[in-house]
Design a protein around this motif. Structure first.
Motif, mmCIF file in Angstrom:
data_model
loop_
_atom_site.group_PDB
_atom_site.id
_atom_site.type_symbol
_atom_site.label_atom_id
_atom_site.label_comp_id
_atom_site.label_asym_id
_atom_site.label_seq_id
_atom_site.Cartn_x
_atom_site.Cartn_y
_atom_site.Cartn_z
ATOM 1 N N PHE A 254 0.843 -1.188 0.000
ATOM 2 C CA PHE A 254 0.000 0.000 0.000
ATOM 3 C C PHE A 254 0.884 1.246 0.000
ATOM 4 N N LEU A 255 0.400 2.306 -0.630
ATOM 5 C CA LEU A 255 1.111 3.581 -0.616
ATOM 6 C C LEU A 255 0.118 4.708 -0.391
ATOM 7 N N GLU A 256 0.628 5.842 0.094
ATOM 8 C CA GLU A 256 -0.188 7.048 0.206
ATOM 9 C C GLU A 256 0.165 7.982 -0.944
ATOM 10 N N GLU A 257 -0.808 8.755 -1.380
ATOM 11 C CA GLU A 257 -0.557 9.824 -2.342
ATOM 12 C C GLU A 257 -1.109 11.124 -1.776
ATOM 13 N N ASP A 258 -0.241 12.118 -1.658
ATOM 14 C CA ASP A 258 -0.649 13.453 -1.221
ATOM 15 C C ASP A 258 -0.674 14.363 -2.443
ATOM 16 N N ALA A 259 -1.829 14.984 -2.702
ATOM 17 C CA ALA A 259 -1.991 15.835 -3.881
ATOM 18 C C ALA A 259 -2.280 17.268 -3.473
ATOM 19 N N GLU A 260 -1.756 18.192 -4.261
ATOM 20 C CA GLU A 260 -2.094 19.609 -4.178
ATOM 21 C C GLU A 260 -2.529 20.074 -5.561
ATOM 22 N N VAL A 261 -3.571 20.900 -5.594
ATOM 23 C CA VAL A 261 -4.069 21.462 -6.844
ATOM 24 C C VAL A 261 -4.027 22.980 -6.735
ATOM 25 N N TRP A 262 -3.372 23.627 -7.706
ATOM 26 C CA TRP A 262 -3.190 25.077 -7.710
ATOM 27 C C TRP A 262 -3.835 25.667 -8.958
ATOM 28 N N ASP A 263 -4.426 26.852 -8.817
ATOM 29 C CA ASP A 263 -5.027 27.500 -9.973
ATOM 30 C C ASP A 263 -4.086 28.551 -10.553
ATOM 31 N N GLY A 264 -4.545 29.243 -11.609
ATOM 32 C CA GLY A 264 -3.717 30.219 -12.294
ATOM 33 C C GLY A 264 -3.425 31.465 -11.487
ATOM 34 N N ALA A 265 -4.146 31.656 -10.385
ATOM 35 C CA ALA A 265 -3.878 32.790 -9.493
ATOM 36 C C ALA A 265 -2.931 32.406 -8.360
ATOM 37 N N ASP A 266 -2.261 31.255 -8.500
ATOM 38 C CA ASP A 266 -1.318 30.741 -7.499
ATOM 39 C C ASP A 266 -1.978 30.506 -6.148
ATOM 40 N N ARG A 267 -3.217 30.036 -6.186
ATOM 41 C CA ARG A 267 -3.926 29.685 -4.957
ATOM 42 C C ARG A 267 -4.027 28.165 -4.840
ATOM 43 N N LEU A 268 -3.823 27.671 -3.633
ATOM 44 C CA LEU A 268 -4.020 26.253 -3.354
ATOM 45 C C LEU A 268 -5.528 26.016 -3.259
ATOM 46 N N VAL A 269 -6.111 25.379 -4.279
ATOM 47 C CA VAL A 269 -7.559 25.260 -4.348
ATOM 48 C C VAL A 269 -8.074 23.919 -3.837
ATOM 49 N N ALA A 270 -7.212 22.902 -3.790
ATOM 50 C CA ALA A 270 -7.637 21.598 -3.274
ATOM 51 C C ALA A 270 -6.423 20.816 -2.805
ATOM 52 N N GLN A 271 -6.651 19.971 -1.818
ATOM 53 C CA GLN A 271 -5.638 19.047 -1.295
ATOM 54 C C GLN A 271 -6.299 17.685 -1.113
ATOM 55 N N SER A 272 -5.495 16.635 -1.168
ATOM 56 C CA SER A 272 -6.059 15.314 -0.909
ATOM 57 C C SER A 272 -4.982 14.372 -0.398
ATOM 58 N N ARG A 273 -5.451 13.318 0.251
ATOM 59 C CA ARG A 273 -4.597 12.169 0.588
ATOM 60 C C ARG A 273 -5.387 10.913 0.304
ATOM 61 N N GLN A 274 -4.736 9.948 -0.306
ATOM 62 C CA GLN A 274 -5.389 8.674 -0.530
ATOM 63 C C GLN A 274 -4.459 7.529 -0.156
ATOM 64 N N LEU A 275 -5.077 6.414 0.192
ATOM 65 C CA LEU A 275 -4.362 5.157 0.370
ATOM 66 C C LEU A 275 -4.719 4.282 -0.814
ATOM 67 N N ALA A 276 -3.697 3.735 -1.473
ATOM 68 C CA ALA A 276 -3.918 2.930 -2.670
ATOM 69 C C ALA A 276 -3.146 1.623 -2.555
ATOM 70 N N ARG A 277 -3.647 0.640 -3.275
ATOM 71 C CA ARG A 277 -3.034 -0.697 -3.275
ATOM 72 C C ARG A 277 -2.221 -0.862 -4.542
ATOM 73 N N VAL A 278 -1.052 -1.471 -4.429
ATOM 74 C CA VAL A 278 -0.201 -1.706 -5.583
ATOM 75 C C VAL A 278 0.072 -3.194 -5.728
ATOM 76 N N ARG A 279 0.389 -3.568 -6.966
ATOM 77 C CA ARG A 279 0.739 -4.960 -7.253
ATOM 78 C C ARG A 279 2.253 -5.066 -7.273
ATOM 79 N N LEU A 280 2.798 -5.847 -6.375
ATOM 80 C CA LEU A 280 4.250 -6.004 -6.277
ATOM 81 C C LEU A 280 4.699 -7.242 -7.048
ATOM 82 N N GLY A 281 5.935 -7.168 -7.568
ATOM 83 C CA GLY A 281 6.496 -8.340 -8.254
ATOM 84 C C GLY A 281 6.050 -8.433 -9.692
#
Length: 281
Positions: A254-281
């Motif tokens: 499993f891994l986490e992904e932290d996301a930031e979304v910025w608009d053209g006015a240099d404002r942080l408009v959204a943030q997120s964190r997710q836990l996702a499953r990966v296939r190893l091997g």
């Protein structure tokens, strides 16, 4: 880039494909579009936008402030029903929950995704911003690369790519050349292919629309979301967005992904964190 014929909020394919029809109080029907699939599964950000639209209708406040979703089973294109429940209403925030259901091959109703969310009015927020966050350093769009510049990262994954404008930072494209950086980073310019400007509901899509950071860790294949929490911070300005996603820890498949979304006015408009499953091997 914006064109004279670009779609507007309300007229876009995204709006049509996330529109829900109220069947009864708190109950909504929708036909999940095959246009937002990765392989055969419906994209998690698109699903979040669908449930977000239903909750916006069911709750007294219009805009998602925080949305937490658990993905229980993979959704398929086709008919679905969303059932909502109002948990609490207040002057500035209202909270509700929603679940999306489909039928399996045996005709049994199956819950696909369950959401708990708080809504408010983004236009009523104060302008005071005190932050140490900085927009991601991404080269100009004409120096970045999109899905049309190479093969699909996952075979059969082009349906959603045809509806998105994604231009990836070359520094996060090592995986496409067989030379992943190992850094777990993905950065890109983002928008809808038809030119529709972003709104709070398309931000729910934006945080889950880029190739997985697992690719830059040297892994390939589908990376299904287990849980995803999104914070919408303000209404985005017109124009393309910049999205930056990082993974610091992959362990136990499993891994986490932290996301930031910025608009053209240099404002942080959204943030997120997710836990996702990966296939190893």
């Amino acid at each position: 880039m914006a064109q004279a014929s670009q779609a507007t909020i309300g007229s876009s394919e995204f709006d049509r494909d996330t529109a829900v029809t109220r069947r009864a109080e708190g109950v909504y029907d929708i036909d999940l579009s095959a246009g937002w699939t990765i392989i055969n599964a419906v994209n998690g950000g698109y699903l979040l936008a669908v449930l977000g639209r239903a909750l916006s209708d069911a709750l007294p406040h219009p805009d998602p402030f925080t949305v937490s979703a658990h993905y229980l089973t993979a959704s398929r294109p086709g008919p679905a029903v969303v059932r909502t429940e109002t948990v609490r209403t207040g002057r500035t925030l209202s909270t509700g929950q929603a679940s999306l259901f489909q039928y399996d091959d045996e005709g049994n109703e199956v819950e696909r995704i369950r959401v708990l969310a708080s809504y408010g009015d983004l236009d009523a927020l104060p302008d005071d911003v005190r932050t140490s966050a900085l927009p991601p350093a991404i080269p100009p769009m004409d120096q970045c690369f999109g899905p049309e510049d190479g093969p699909a990262p996952v075979p059969g994954s082009s349906a959603i790519a045809d509806r998105l404008m994604i231009k990836l930072d070359p520094a996060t494209l090592g995986w496409a050349l067989g030379q992943p950086s190992g850094k777990g980073e993905m950065r890109a310019w983002f928008g809808l292919k038809d030119g529709r400007d972003a709104d709070p509901f398309s931000l729910l899509l934006a945080v889950d629309a880029l190739p997985p950071t697992a690719f830059e860790l040297g892994l390939s294949g589908w990376v299904p979301t287990v849980e995803l929490t999104v914070h919408v911070r303000c209404r985005p300005a017109p124009g393309p967005l910049r999205v930056a996603i990082t993974t610091r820890n992959l362990a136990g498949g499993f891994l986490e992904e932290d996301a930031e979304v910025w608009d053209g006015a240099d404002r942080l408009v959204a943030q997120s964190r997710q836990l996702a499953r990966v296939r190893l091997g």
